[in-house]
Write a protein that holds these residues in place. Structure first.
Motif, PDB file in Angstrom:
ATOM      1  N   MET A   1       0.847  -1.201   0.000  1.00 17.46           N
ATOM      2  CA  MET A   1       0.000   0.000   0.000  1.00 17.46           C
ATOM      3  C   MET A   1       0.880   1.248   0.000  1.00 17.46           C
ATOM      4  O   MET A   1       1.957   1.258   0.590  1.00 17.46           O
ATOM      5  CB  MET A   1      -0.910   0.013   1.249  1.00 17.46           C
ATOM      6  N   ILE A   2       0.369   2.318  -0.644  1.00 15.85           N
ATOM      7  CA  ILE A   2       1.097   3.592  -0.698  1.00 15.85           C
ATOM      8  C   ILE A   2       0.298   4.603   0.100  1.00 15.85           C
ATOM      9  O   ILE A   2      -0.921   4.462   0.322  1.00 15.85           O
ATOM     10  CB  ILE A   2       1.287   4.063  -2.144  1.00 15.85           C
ATOM     11  N   ASP A   3       0.989   5.645   0.492  1.00 12.79           N
ATOM     12  CA  ASP A   3       0.288   6.661   1.291  1.00 12.79           C
ATOM     13  C   ASP A   3      -0.616   7.521   0.391  1.00 12.79           C
ATOM     14  O   ASP A   3      -0.563   7.486  -0.828  1.00 12.79           O
ATOM     15  CB  ASP A   3       1.298   7.501   2.060  1.00 12.79           C
ATOM     16  N   GLU A   4      -1.434   8.287   1.060  1.00 18.11           N
ATOM     17  CA  GLU A   4      -2.446   9.082   0.349  1.00 18.11           C
ATOM     18  C   GLU A   4      -1.818  10.121  -0.559  1.00 18.11           C
ATOM     19  O   GLU A   4      -2.253  10.335  -1.698  1.00 18.11           O
ATOM     20  CB  GLU A   4      -3.365   9.764   1.373  1.00 18.11           C
ATOM     21  N   ALA A   5      -0.769  10.813  -0.129  1.00 19.02           N
ATOM     22  CA  ALA A   5      -0.148  11.873  -0.939  1.00 19.02           C
ATOM     23  C   ALA A   5       0.443  11.306  -2.216  1.00 19.02           C
ATOM     24  O   ALA A   5       0.272  11.871  -3.316  1.00 19.02           O
ATOM     25  CB  ALA A   5       0.928  12.586  -0.114  1.00 19.02           C
ATOM     26  N   ARG A   6       1.112  10.142  -2.111  1.00 24.19           N
ATOM     27  CA  ARG A   6       1.709   9.575  -3.316  1.00 24.19           C
ATOM     28  C   ARG A   6       0.627   9.052  -4.266  1.00 24.19           C
ATOM     29  O   ARG A   6       0.741   9.165  -5.477  1.00 24.19           O
ATOM     30  CB  ARG A   6       2.662   8.446  -2.921  1.00 24.19           C
ATOM     31  N   ARG A   7      -0.449   8.494  -3.676  1.00 24.38           N
ATOM     32  CA  ARG A   7      -1.526   8.011  -4.522  1.00 24.38           C
ATOM     33  C   ARG A   7      -2.161   9.157  -5.325  1.00 24.38           C
ATOM     34  O   ARG A   7      -2.454   9.023  -6.502  1.00 24.38           O
ATOM     35  CB  ARG A   7      -2.570   7.294  -3.654  1.00 24.38           C
ATOM     36  N   ARG A   8      -2.373  10.277  -4.657  1.00 19.92           N
ATOM     37  CA  ARG A   8      -2.944  11.422  -5.376  1.00 19.92           C
ATOM     38  C   ARG A   8      -1.981  11.963  -6.441  1.00 19.92           C
ATOM     39  O   ARG A   8      -2.404  12.438  -7.502  1.00 19.92           O
ATOM     40  CB  ARG A   8      -3.316  12.531  -4.404  1.00 19.92           C
ATOM     41  N   ALA A   9      -0.689  11.879  -6.179  1.00 18.35           N
ATOM     42  CA  ALA A   9       0.288  12.315  -7.176  1.00 18.35           C
ATOM     43  C   ALA A   9       0.221  11.419  -8.402  1.00 18.35           C
ATOM     44  O   ALA A   9       0.276  11.901  -9.548  1.00 18.35           O
ATOM     45  CB  ALA A   9       1.694  12.320  -6.572  1.00 18.35           C
ATOM     46  N   TYR A  10       0.092  10.096  -8.191  1.00 20.95           N
ATOM     47  CA  TYR A  10      -0.027   9.187  -9.331  1.00 20.95           C
ATOM     48  C   TYR A  10      -1.298   9.466 -10.146  1.00 20.95           C
ATOM     49  O   TYR A  10      -1.297   9.494 -11.374  1.00 20.95           O
ATOM     50  CB  TYR A  10      -0.045   7.742  -8.835  1.00 20.95           C
ATOM     51  N   LEU A  11      -2.417   9.654  -9.414  1.00 19.19           N
ATOM     52  CA  LEU A  11      -3.677   9.931 -10.119  1.00 19.19           C
ATOM     53  C   LEU A  11      -3.625  11.253 -10.897  1.00 19.19           C
ATOM     54  O   LEU A  11      -4.154  11.375 -12.011  1.00 19.19           O
ATOM     55  CB  LEU A  11      -4.854   9.956  -9.122  1.00 19.19           C
ATOM     56  N   GLY A  12      -2.964  12.259 -10.325  1.00 20.26           N
ATOM     57  CA  GLY A  12      -2.848  13.544 -11.047  1.00 20.26           C
ATOM     58  C   GLY A  12      -1.990  13.417 -12.284  1.00 20.26           C
ATOM     59  O   GLY A  12      -2.266  14.033 -13.317  1.00 20.26           O
ATOM     60  N   ALA A  13      -0.907  12.569 -12.177  1.00 21.93           N
ATOM     61  CA  ALA A  13      -0.061  12.383 -13.357  1.00 21.93           C
ATOM     62  C   ALA A  13      -0.818  11.681 -14.469  1.00 21.93           C
ATOM     63  O   ALA A  13      -0.561  11.900 -15.650  1.00 21.93           O
ATOM     64  CB  ALA A  13       1.195  11.600 -12.971  1.00 21.93           C
ATOM     65  N   MET A  14      -1.780  10.819 -14.104  1.00 22.73           N
ATOM     66  CA  MET A  14      -2.580  10.122 -15.113  1.00 22.73           C
ATOM     67  C   MET A  14      -3.822  10.912 -15.511  1.00 22.73           C
ATOM     68  O   MET A  14      -4.686  10.422 -16.229  1.00 22.73           O
ATOM     69  CB  MET A  14      -2.989   8.731 -14.572  1.00 22.73           C
ATOM     70  N   GLN A  15      -3.964  12.193 -15.007  1.00 22.02           N
ATOM     71  CA  GLN A  15      -5.090  13.082 -15.340  1.00 22.02           C
ATOM     72  C   GLN A  15      -6.420  12.459 -14.931  1.00 22.02           C
ATOM     73  O   GLN A  15      -7.421  12.546 -15.644  1.00 22.02           O
ATOM     74  CB  GLN A  15      -5.106  13.423 -16.843  1.00 22.02           C
ATOM     75  N   VAL A  16      -6.436  11.814 -13.796  1.00 25.16           N
ATOM     76  CA  VAL A  16      -7.664  11.265 -13.230  1.00 25.16           C
ATOM     77  C   VAL A  16      -8.146  12.243 -12.170  1.00 25.16           C
ATOM     78  O   VAL A  16      -7.466  12.457 -11.155  1.00 25.16           O
ATOM     79  CB  VAL A  16      -7.425   9.865 -12.623  1.00 25.16           C
ATOM     80  N   VAL A  17      -9.282  12.878 -12.455  1.00 29.99           N
ATOM     81  CA  VAL A  17      -9.768  13.918 -11.546  1.00 29.99           C
ATOM     82  C   VAL A  17     -10.711  13.347 -10.496  1.00 29.99           C
ATOM     83  O   VAL A  17     -10.975  13.998  -9.488  1.00 29.99           O
ATOM     84  CB  VAL A  17     -10.472  15.030 -12.350  1.00 29.99           C
ATOM     85  N   SER A  18     -11.291  12.209 -10.785  1.00 32.00           N
ATOM     86  CA  SER A  18     -12.173  11.585  -9.788  1.00 32.00           C
ATOM     87  C   SER A  18     -11.937  10.070  -9.810  1.00 32.00           C
ATOM     88  O   SER A  18     -11.672   9.505 -10.873  1.00 32.00           O
ATOM     89  CB  SER A  18     -13.639  11.908 -10.090  1.00 32.00           C
ATOM     90  N   TRP A  19     -12.060   9.438  -8.678  1.00 36.44           N
ATOM     91  CA  TRP A  19     -11.829   8.007  -8.617  1.00 36.44           C
ATOM     92  C   TRP A  19     -12.586   7.431  -7.439  1.00 36.44           C
ATOM     93  O   TRP A  19     -12.919   8.128  -6.484  1.00 36.44           O
ATOM     94  CB  TRP A  19     -10.319   7.705  -8.496  1.00 36.44           C
ATOM     95  N   LEU A  20     -12.860   6.148  -7.548  1.00 32.01           N
ATOM     96  CA  LEU A  20     -13.492   5.397  -6.458  1.00 32.01           C
ATOM     97  C   LEU A  20     -12.722   4.077  -6.283  1.00 32.01           C
ATOM     98  O   LEU A  20     -12.383   3.423  -7.272  1.00 32.01           O
ATOM     99  CB  LEU A  20     -14.965   5.095  -6.778  1.00 32.01           C
TER     100      LEU A  20
END
Length: 266
Positions: free
Chosen positions: A1-20
């Motif tokens: 598992m990765i922490d929340e900050a790194r997960r959000r960084a990955y999602l932002g790099a992939m241009q994912v603005v919303s996720w579940l």
């Protein structure tokens, strides 16, 4: 598992603005149902964009879970502002009173030649058929002498001044239209007759004499005219007209018998 900050960084790099998350995260806040509702369909949907599948994220362990509960945020895209186009200013239509009427073109100057004569108690304003003074053998002059004898007047009329030829000037900006010609001829005849003394009747012989001394037209032939500043006038056809149409002479003679009382003395 990765922490929340790194997960959000990955999602932002992939241009994912919303996720579940695919699985429930331990100690995560409950999902809000309104976030799962689909927006209403639009009339002209934009072309679908291909989204690359995202690898599943393993569930976070309690040791790696951040102290604060992660909140799911959905960024709603806003339409780009459109530039407001101002309508062009309306041009007011000119009022009827402001309409500029085209300037009337000046009338061409008339062309004629007149000679003023004196025979007894009458004056004669006669059209010169050729534009030149009468000669003793001119047919028009011989006809004029016959008319004077029939009227009981001297058959050798006397010239009064020079012939009036119009237009006066061949060049220049002087107004030489019909109204100017009328004023000139009337003032000329009035001034000459004032010098001559009493005048019982003024003969107007020919159409130019009628128009520019009597202010009338051909329909006034063989009638008496009253013009301000001039003696009582008598309208006669032109000498050339009488020569071309001999039938007019009989009408002229009948009219002369009625009007000759003005100048015949005992």
């Amino acid at each position: 598992m990765i922490d929340e900050a790194r997960r959000r960084a990955y999602l932002g790099a992939m241009q994912v603005v919303s996720w579940l998350p695919r699985v429930a995260l331990p100690f995560a806040a409950p999902s809000r149902p309104e976030l799962l509702e689909l927006p209403p369909p639009v009339e002209t949907p934009a072309p679908a964009r291909r989204v690359e599948p995202v690898a599943p994220v393993p569930a976070a362990t309690p040791a790696e879970r951040p102290s604060a509960r992660a909140k799911v945020q959905v960024a709603v895209p806003r339409p780009a502002p459109t530039a407001r186009v101002e309508p062009p200013p309306a041009v007011a239509a000119p009022a009827p009173s402001e309409t500029v009427s085209p300037k009337a073109a000046p009338l061409p100057p008339p062309r004629f030649a007149l000679q003023l004569l004196r025979a007894g108690r009458c004056a004669l304003l006669v059209e010169l058929p050729t534009g030149e003074p009468f000669q003793s053998r001119d047919p028009a002059y011989l006809l004029l002498r016959d008319l004077l004898r029939a009227a009981g007047l001297p058959d050798s009329p006397r010239l009064i001044g020079e012939p009036v030829r119009w237009p006066l000037l061949r060049r220049g900006n002087l107004d030489q239209g019909p109204q100017a010609a009328l004023q000139y001829v009337q003032s000329f005849v009035a001034a000459r007759l004032e010098e001559e003394g009493e005048c019982a009747c003024l003969w107007l012989v020919g159409l130019p004499a009628l128009r520019f001394a009597g202010e009338t037209d051909a329909d006034a032939y063989l009638r008496e005219l009253h013009v301000d500043g001039l003696p009582v006038a008598w309208a006669l056809p032109g000498l050339e007209t009488l020569m071309d149409e001999p039938a007019r002479k009989a009408e002229l003679w009948r009219a002369m018998r009625r009007i000759r009382v003005r100048w015949i003395t005992e």
